[in-house]
Design a protein around this motif. Structure first.
Motif, PDB file in Angstrom:
ATOM      1  N   ILE A 174       0.837  -1.199   0.000  1.00 43.42           N
ATOM      2  CA  ILE A 174       0.000   0.000   0.000  1.00 43.42           C
ATOM      3  C   ILE A 174       0.872   1.249   0.000  1.00 43.42           C
ATOM      4  O   ILE A 174       0.544   2.262  -0.640  1.00 43.42           O
ATOM      5  N   ALA A 175       2.000   1.172   0.711  1.00 41.39           N
ATOM      6  CA  ALA A 175       2.920   2.312   0.745  1.00 41.39           C
ATOM      7  C   ALA A 175       3.417   2.646  -0.660  1.00 41.39           C
ATOM      8  O   ALA A 175       3.426   3.817  -1.074  1.00 41.39           O
ATOM      9  N   PHE A 176       3.829   1.641  -1.425  1.00 39.91           N
ATOM     10  CA  PHE A 176       4.299   1.886  -2.786  1.00 39.91           C
ATOM     11  C   PHE A 176       3.158   2.344  -3.692  1.00 39.91           C
ATOM     12  O   PHE A 176       3.371   3.126  -4.631  1.00 39.91           O
ATOM     13  N   LEU A 177       1.951   1.862  -3.431  1.00 39.09           N
ATOM     14  CA  LEU A 177       0.796   2.304  -4.212  1.00 39.09           C
ATOM     15  C   LEU A 177       0.544   3.796  -4.013  1.00 39.09           C
ATOM     16  O   LEU A 177       0.290   4.538  -4.971  1.00 39.09           O
ATOM     17  N   LEU A 178       0.646   4.265  -2.775  1.00 46.33           N
ATOM     18  CA  LEU A 178       0.447   5.683  -2.490  1.00 46.33           C
ATOM     19  C   LEU A 178       1.528   6.541  -3.137  1.00 46.33           C
ATOM     20  O   LEU A 178       1.269   7.690  -3.530  1.00 46.33           O
ATOM     21  N   ILE A 179       2.728   6.003  -3.258  1.00 50.88           N
ATOM     22  CA  ILE A 179       3.802   6.740  -3.924  1.00 50.88           C
ATOM     23  C   ILE A 179       3.463   6.943  -5.403  1.00 50.88           C
ATOM     24  O   ILE A 179       3.793   7.974  -5.991  1.00 50.88           O
ATOM     25  N   GLY A 180       2.789   5.960  -5.994  1.00 51.95           N
ATOM     26  CA  GLY A 180       2.327   6.128  -7.370  1.00 51.95           C
ATOM     27  C   GLY A 180       1.359   7.300  -7.501  1.00 51.95           C
ATOM     28  O   GLY A 180       1.384   8.039  -8.484  1.00 51.95           O
ATOM     29  N   VAL A 181       0.506   7.494  -6.488  1.00 51.36           N
ATOM     30  CA  VAL A 181      -0.420   8.625  -6.476  1.00 51.36           C
ATOM     31  C   VAL A 181       0.359   9.938  -6.380  1.00 51.36           C
ATOM     32  O   VAL A 181       0.017  10.933  -7.036  1.00 51.36           O
ATOM     33  N   LEU A 182       1.406   9.958  -5.556  1.00 48.95           N
ATOM     34  CA  LEU A 182       2.257  11.149  -5.469  1.00 48.95           C
ATOM     35  C   LEU A 182       2.870  11.485  -6.825  1.00 48.95           C
ATOM     36  O   LEU A 182       3.006  12.649  -7.194  1.00 48.95           O
ATOM     37  N   GLY A 183       3.253  10.452  -7.570  1.00 49.83           N
ATOM     38  CA  GLY A 183       3.808  10.670  -8.904  1.00 49.83           C
ATOM     39  C   GLY A 183       2.805  11.347  -9.825  1.00 49.83           C
ATOM     40  O   GLY A 183       3.160  12.247 -10.600  1.00 49.83           O
ATOM     41  N   ALA A 184       1.535  10.953  -9.725  1.00 51.41           N
ATOM     42  CA  ALA A 184       0.492  11.579 -10.547  1.00 51.41           C
ATOM     43  C   ALA A 184       0.312  13.049 -10.165  1.00 51.41           C
ATOM     44  O   ALA A 184       0.131  13.916 -11.030  1.00 51.41           O
TER      45      ALA A 184
END
Length: 400
Positions: A174-184
């Motif tokens: 989930i932590a890495f998934l949220l980082i993907g959102v930060l990238g967006a």
């Protein structure tokens, strides 16, 4: 910026200088969060994938190797691309690679995902540093670079502790998934606020020719060796604090936040010092980082002194890193994006070697404080290279 590699930015967007630097800082925040999040989540990753801490540490090494490979290759290959477009491509690839990492079912696939995530890292910071310097204007290069790098260090105050907490509560994926959102979110900021640039007066051949530069490679090598000291400790900071100092695992995010505050202080301080004396700041950064590592090796058994030593290590390592990036830009005046990108390659050679040698001495049974002693040696070697060769003639930097 040099006359041979000028980033020409639209003057109609000058009111957005602060917003443009913020967008670049958000990119630094996103990258810093995922780069260091693995270190805070190492125990959770190892437990979930049924591997030891040193084996899980291979994910850190893989990311660092991706930076080393991607920084010069992508910067050179995209020499003719619009700088803004390149930033967007790099951040898009970065966000996607983190989603791949989040879905990895085995340590092998996680290592592959971390390598892919590392590829755009150095090129983004290299191009972003050149764009930031152009946006800020003459005489404020160190300040502009430090503002972008502040995003990376603030990630260690907010992003990494938060991702560690989320990983502990909901799972590291989930932590890495949220980082993907930060990238967006970063992509949106870059689109909205970074000025459009004109044709890039560069080429692949010109970028490659700029690599025929002895002092540049001495600077690269000193960083690649010396910065391994900090990463030897930080790669294993979570298990060291819990297994040696006896810290409750729930408090690891706070330790990471303290380290991040130190990094933020060091980045802001390093930007000011580098604008005054780049080489002197770099030498002082090596000395101070070695001292902080030695202190951690001596007091690592006690929670409060160990945290204080980590704070000092955060300050000194970022003074060193910021001055090193400015130094490599000085030594590559006709390809400053490449010079800045090579700095991140050097730092991540240090990241990979630090994680490797730190894991090696732990696996050998020498204990979790052994990486600190290893770090002292690596930092001293980097300092020796600077003292022996660092005063080689700096190529003349042509201003726009």
């Amino acid at each position: 910026m040099s006359t041979t590699q000028t980033v020409r930015l639209s003057t109609t967007r000058r009111p957005y200088v602060g917003a443009a630097l913020f967008a670049l800082s958000l990119g630094g925040f996103t990258i810093g969060t995922t780069e260091f999040a693995t270190m805070g989540l190492l125990p959770q990753i190892g437990a979930d994938l049924s591997v030891s801490d040193p084996v899980a540490g291979q994910a850190i090494t893989a990311y660092a190797l991706g930076v080393v490979v991607g920084a010069p290759l992508l910067t050179v290959a995209a020499a003719r691309m619009s700088r803004k477009r390149l930033l967007l491509v790099l951040m898009g690839a970065y966000a996607l690679a983190n989603l791949v990492s989040a879905a990895a079912p085995t340590i092998g696939l996680l290592v592959a995902g971390r390598f892919l995530a590392g590829l755009p890292h150095g090129a983004f910071f290299g191009v972003g540093a050149a764009v930031g310097a152009a946006v800020a204007g003459p005489g404020k290069r160190g300040h502009a670079v430090s503002m972008m790098m502040t995003g990376l260090t603030v990630a260690n105050v907010v992003g990494v502790p938060l991702s560690t907490f989320v990983g502990q509560q909901l799972g590291w994926r989930i932590a890495f998934l949220l980082i993907g959102v930060l990238g967006a979110a970063t992509l949106a900021g870059l689109v909205a606020f970074v000025p459009h640039d004109g044709p890039v007066d560069s080429s692949v051949a010109r970028e490659v020719r700029s690599l025929r530069n002895g002092p540049l490679w001495i600077g690269f090598l000193s960083g690649a060796v010396g910065f391994g000291g900090m990463f030897a400790v930080y790669s294993y900071v979570a298990p060291t604090m819990t297994k040696v100092a006896g810290l409750d695992p729930r408090h690891v995010p706070w330790v990471l936040a303290v380290f991040g505050v130190g990094m933020t202080v060091g980045t802001l301080l390093g930007g000011r010092l580098a604008d005054r004396n780049v080489l002197g700041t770099m030498i002082g950064g090596f000395v101070a980082t070695g001292a902080a590592l030695l202190l951690f090796a001596l007091v690592g058994h006690w929670v409060v002194p160990a945290i204080a030593a980590l704070f000092l290590l955060g300050v000194t390592s970022q003074v060193l890193g910021l001055s090193m990036q400015t130094r490599l830009m000085d030594l590559s005046p006709h390809a400053q994006s490449l010079g800045a990108a090579l700095c991140h390659s050097a730092l991540n050679v240090g990241n990979a070697s630090g994680a490797f040698f730190g894991g090696l001495v732990i696996a050998a049974g020498w204990g979790y404080l052994a990486p600190a002693w290893t770090g002292v040696v690596l930092t001293a070697l980097g300092l020796g290279l600077v003292l022996a060769f660092g005063r080689q003639r700096v190529l003349h930097v042509l201003q726009v």
